[in-house]
Scaffold this motif. Structure first.
Motif, PDB file in Angstrom:
ATOM      1  N   LEU A 149       0.906  -1.044  -0.035  1.00  0.00           N
ATOM      2  CA  LEU A 149      -0.004  -0.085   0.067  1.00  0.00           C
ATOM      3  C   LEU A 149       0.985   1.145   0.034  1.00  0.00           C
ATOM      4  O   LEU A 149       1.907   1.267   0.548  1.00  0.00           O
ATOM      5  N   LYS A 150       0.529   2.135  -0.835  1.00  0.00           N
ATOM      6  CA  LYS A 150       1.221   3.512  -0.823  1.00  0.00           C
ATOM      7  C   LYS A 150       0.317   4.577  -0.744  1.00  0.00           C
ATOM      8  O   LYS A 150      -0.589   4.744  -1.100  1.00  0.00           O
ATOM      9  N   ALA A 151       0.988   5.630   0.093  1.00  0.00           N
ATOM     10  CA  ALA A 151       0.066   7.009   0.588  1.00  0.00           C
ATOM     11  C   ALA A 151      -0.111   7.644  -0.820  1.00  0.00           C
ATOM     12  O   ALA A 151       1.062   7.892  -1.710  1.00  0.00           O
ATOM     13  N   PHE A 152      -1.075   8.418  -0.896  1.00  0.00           N
ATOM     14  CA  PHE A 152      -1.157   9.361  -2.137  1.00  0.00           C
ATOM     15  C   PHE A 152      -2.019  10.553  -1.448  1.00  0.00           C
ATOM     16  O   PHE A 152      -3.095  10.444  -1.460  1.00  0.00           O
ATOM     17  N   ASP A 153      -1.372  11.561  -0.760  1.00  0.00           N
ATOM     18  CA  ASP A 153      -2.174  12.520  -0.067  1.00  0.00           C
ATOM     19  C   ASP A 153      -3.043  12.201   0.854  1.00  0.00           C
ATOM     20  O   ASP A 153      -2.538  11.422   1.792  1.00  0.00           O
ATOM     21  N   HIS A 187       8.217   2.335   5.610  1.00  0.00           N
ATOM     22  CA  HIS A 187       8.536   4.056   5.359  1.00  0.00           C
ATOM     23  C   HIS A 187       7.146   4.473   5.621  1.00  0.00           C
ATOM     24  O   HIS A 187       6.057   3.986   5.601  1.00  0.00           O
ATOM     25  N   ARG A 188       7.124   5.821   5.900  1.00  0.00           N
ATOM     26  CA  ARG A 188       5.974   6.718   6.233  1.00  0.00           C
ATOM     27  C   ARG A 188       4.872   6.646   5.140  1.00  0.00           C
ATOM     28  O   ARG A 188       3.630   6.675   5.644  1.00  0.00           O
ATOM     29  N   SER A 189       5.166   6.143   3.928  1.00  0.00           N
ATOM     30  CA  SER A 189       4.454   6.038   2.728  1.00  0.00           C
ATOM     31  C   SER A 189       4.007   4.865   2.391  1.00  0.00           C
ATOM     32  O   SER A 189       3.254   4.565   1.375  1.00  0.00           O
ATOM     33  N   TYR A 190       4.536   3.767   3.118  1.00  0.00           N
ATOM     34  CA  TYR A 190       4.469   2.440   2.554  1.00  0.00           C
ATOM     35  C   TYR A 190       4.208   1.309   3.689  1.00  0.00           C
ATOM     36  O   TYR A 190       4.835   1.403   4.660  1.00  0.00           O
ATOM     37  N   TRP A 191       3.339   0.365   3.346  1.00  0.00           N
ATOM     38  CA  TRP A 191       2.932  -0.852   4.061  1.00  0.00           C
ATOM     39  C   TRP A 191       2.969  -1.755   3.036  1.00  0.00           C
ATOM     40  O   TRP A 191       2.888  -1.902   2.081  1.00  0.00           O
ATOM     41  N   ASN A 203      18.777   0.430   2.012  1.00  0.00           N
ATOM     42  CA  ASN A 203      17.626   1.400   2.033  1.00  0.00           C
ATOM     43  C   ASN A 203      16.510   1.173   1.137  1.00  0.00           C
ATOM     44  O   ASN A 203      15.521   1.885   1.000  1.00  0.00           O
ATOM     45  N   LYS A 204      16.356  -0.136   0.690  1.00  0.00           N
ATOM     46  CA  LYS A 204      15.047  -0.354  -0.005  1.00  0.00           C
ATOM     47  C   LYS A 204      14.907  -1.990  -0.002  1.00  0.00           C
ATOM     48  O   LYS A 204      16.062  -2.692   0.219  1.00  0.00           O
ATOM     49  N   LEU A 205      13.807  -2.367  -0.316  1.00  0.00           N
ATOM     50  CA  LEU A 205      13.408  -3.934  -0.550  1.00  0.00           C
ATOM     51  C   LEU A 205      12.676  -4.071  -1.856  1.00  0.00           C
ATOM     52  O   LEU A 205      12.325  -3.033  -2.463  1.00  0.00           O
ATOM     53  N   PHE A 206      12.797  -5.234  -2.449  1.00  0.00           N
ATOM     54  CA  PHE A 206      12.470  -5.447  -3.755  1.00  0.00           C
ATOM     55  C   PHE A 206      11.276  -6.297  -3.901  1.00  0.00           C
ATOM     56  O   PHE A 206      11.391  -7.335  -3.123  1.00  0.00           O
ATOM     57  N   LEU A 207      10.178  -6.118  -4.461  1.00  0.00           N
ATOM     58  CA  LEU A 207       9.083  -7.018  -4.773  1.00  0.00           C
ATOM     59  C   LEU A 207       9.381  -7.460  -6.109  1.00  0.00           C
ATOM     60  O   LEU A 207      10.252  -7.227  -6.826  1.00  0.00           O
ATOM     61  N   LYS A 208       8.198  -8.121  -6.655  1.00  0.00           N
ATOM     62  CA  LYS A 208       8.243  -8.415  -8.102  1.00  0.00           C
ATOM     63  C   LYS A 208       7.863  -7.241  -8.882  1.00  0.00           C
ATOM     64  O   LYS A 208       8.135  -7.161 -10.250  1.00  0.00           O
ATOM     65  N   THR A 209       7.467  -6.202  -8.488  1.00  0.00           N
ATOM     66  CA  THR A 209       7.023  -5.047  -9.283  1.00  0.00           C
ATOM     67  C   THR A 209       8.150  -3.942  -9.280  1.00  0.00           C
ATOM     68  O   THR A 209       8.434  -3.573 -10.297  1.00  0.00           O
ATOM     69  N   PRO A 213      11.204   1.752  -0.631  1.00  0.00           N
ATOM     70  CA  PRO A 213      11.995   2.362   0.242  1.00  0.00           C
ATOM     71  C   PRO A 213      11.761   2.036   1.774  1.00  0.00           C
ATOM     72  O   PRO A 213      10.608   1.678   2.162  1.00  0.00           O
ATOM     73  N   ILE A 214      13.009   1.806   2.517  1.00  0.00           N
ATOM     74  CA  ILE A 214      12.970   1.483   3.821  1.00  0.00           C
ATOM     75  C   ILE A 214      13.471   2.743   4.564  1.00  0.00           C
ATOM     76  O   ILE A 214      14.883   2.992   4.528  1.00  0.00           O
ATOM     77  N   SER A 215      12.730   3.242   5.511  1.00  0.00           N
ATOM     78  CA  SER A 215      13.346   4.345   6.343  1.00  0.00           C
ATOM     79  C   SER A 215      14.447   3.729   7.618  1.00  0.00           C
ATOM     80  O   SER A 215      14.163   2.568   7.778  1.00  0.00           O
TER      81      SER A 215
END
Length: 229
Positions: A149-153, A187-191, A203-209, A213-215
């Motif tokens: 999930l990614k924040a968007f405003d 990250h504050r913008s990702y679950w 400072n990052k992880l990888f999915l198939k897509t 980012p990892i804070s």
């Protein structure tokens, strides 16, 4: 009691006002109301309530059962508001899938009890799924299929391997509905769903897509979650 947005469909203004007052006193949020099916469907598509209260007997050519049939197609949960009704209508009601019935006349406590029990049973039946609203429809998604999930405003994107959904809720609101056994905030913008993580760098992880980012403040939690999975 979980935060629930409710929409009321009732053709008697005094009764609608009484219901709204009672709901507000009990801590619910009323997002709107209508006296007829056409207006209700238009509003529901825009307001996307969690639950709809439907009076069966409405003015106009279509009644509450007609509305219920449309809500069943969209997988939007609802409760009937009922008084004594004819056998023909009862037979039509049997073909729909309400969470329950609130019999008129009702008390404030009775209203709250019916809604709380109905919503509790609804959540149990949908355990393991995320119920979200996107593009005017309600979707029931297996949480295991969600990548992240990614924040968007004040909105939020929910991504699966096959598509994305733009949801009219904040990331914080959506994260409260996630299974915390398989999801972690990176990250504050990702679950992220830890079951879909392929690899991790500093400072990052990888999915198939795509990389996520990892804070620095979340890295320890992410690694602990992965080791425990």
């Amino acid at each position: 009691m979980k935060f629930i947005n409710i929409y009321i469909v009732e053709d008697e203004p005094l009764i609608a006002a009484t219901i709204e007052t009672a709901l507000l006193k009990q801590g619910y949020t009323v997002v709107g109301d209508a006296e007829d099916v056409i207006t209700a469907l238009k509003d529901i598509a825009i307001l996307q309530p969690d639950l709809v209260l439907i009076d069966i007997q409405l003015d106009g050519e279509k009644d509450g059962v007609d509305l219920a049939i449309e809500l069943d197609k969209q997988q939007i949960p609802y409760l009937y508001l009922t008084s004594q009704t004819d056998l023909g209508t009862i037979e039509r009601v049997k073909a729909t899938q309400p969470l329950g019935y609130i019999v008129k006349p009702f008390t404030e406590n009775g209203l709250r009890t019916n809604i709380d029990l109905a919503w509790h049973n609804y959540e149990i039946q949908n355990a393991g799924f995320l119920i979200l609203k996107s593009d005017g429809r309600t979707h029931k998604i297996n949480q295991n299929s969600i990548l992240y999930l990614k924040a968007f405003d004040n909105y939020c994107y929910v991504y699966t391997a096959t598509r994305s959904y733009l949801v009219p809720h904040t990331l914080k609101y959506m994260s409260e509905q996630l299974n915390d056994a398989i999801f972690v905030q990176t990250h504050r913008s990702y679950w992220v769903n830890i079951n879909h993580i392929d690899s991790i760098e500093s400072n990052k992880l990888f999915l198939k897509t795509e990389p996520i980012p990892i804070s620095a403040s979340q890295k320890h939690l992410v690694m602990s979650k992965l080791k425990g999975s």
